[in-house]
Design a protein around this motif. Structure first.
Motif, PDB file in Angstrom:
ATOM      1  N   ALA A   4       6.712  96.285  99.667  1.00  0.00           N
ATOM      2  CA  ALA A   4       7.467  96.542  98.441  1.00  0.00           C
ATOM      3  C   ALA A   4       8.565  97.579  98.683  1.00  0.00           C
ATOM      4  O   ALA A   4       9.686  97.418  98.197  1.00  0.00           O
ATOM      5  CB  ALA A   4       6.535  97.017  97.335  1.00  0.00           C
ATOM      6  N   SER A   5       8.267  98.621  99.413  1.00  0.00           N
ATOM      7  CA  SER A   5       9.285  99.642  99.690  1.00  0.00           C
ATOM      8  C   SER A   5      10.372  99.076 100.593  1.00  0.00           C
ATOM      9  O   SER A   5      11.552  99.426 100.445  1.00  0.00           O
ATOM     10  CB  SER A   5       8.661 100.883 100.307  1.00  0.00           C
ATOM     11  N   LEU A   6      10.019  98.197 101.518  1.00  0.00           N
ATOM     12  CA  LEU A   6      11.015  97.545 102.361  1.00  0.00           C
ATOM     13  C   LEU A   6      11.925  96.646 101.520  1.00  0.00           C
ATOM     14  O   LEU A   6      13.141  96.613 101.724  1.00  0.00           O
ATOM     15  CB  LEU A   6      10.341  96.724 103.460  1.00  0.00           C
ATOM     16  N   ALA A   7      11.351  95.956 100.552  1.00  0.00           N
ATOM     17  CA  ALA A   7      12.139  95.093  99.681  1.00  0.00           C
ATOM     18  C   ALA A   7      13.111  95.924  98.832  1.00  0.00           C
ATOM     19  O   ALA A   7      14.268  95.537  98.641  1.00  0.00           O
ATOM     20  CB  ALA A   7      11.218  94.273  98.773  1.00  0.00           C
ATOM     21  N   VAL A   8      12.663  97.072  98.345  1.00  0.00           N
ATOM     22  CA  VAL A   8      13.533  97.941  97.553  1.00  0.00           C
ATOM     23  C   VAL A   8      14.665  98.480  98.423  1.00  0.00           C
ATOM     24  O   VAL A   8      15.822  98.534  97.998  1.00  0.00           O
ATOM     25  CB  VAL A   8      12.717  99.086  96.912  1.00  0.00           C
TER      26      VAL A   8
END
Length: 83
Positions: A4-8
């Motif tokens: 999720a943090s990579l996607a953000v």
């Protein structure tokens, strides 16, 4: 969580690239026409874009503000000269 943090981060990087390549976007209020409404004899310009049809993106405005703050907060470059 890491995914999720990579996607953000990818989303923010994509928006930053978009702001660098295309800093202006069509005005949402007048749909890029520059005219708020046209009467029989009068034409009222859009208040948001002032009839220019395009507005500066929020990300580009933040980048310009940050650049301005950094420029005013740093010492001026003074070249050294030898007599």
């Amino acid at each position: 969580m890491a995914l999720a943090s990579l996607a953000v981060l990818l989303l923010l990087a994509g928006y930053a690239a978009l702001c660098a390549v295309q800093p202006f976007t069509p005005c949402r209020k007048c749909a890029g026409t520059g005219v708020r409404h046209a009467g029989r004899r009068t034409v009222n310009l859009c208040r948001r874009c002032r009839g220019d049809r395009y507005r500066l993106r929020v990300g580009r405005r933040l980048l310009n503000t940050g650049r301005h703050i950094h420029h005013t907060g740093t010492r001026p470059h003074r070249p050294t000269t030898r007599p």
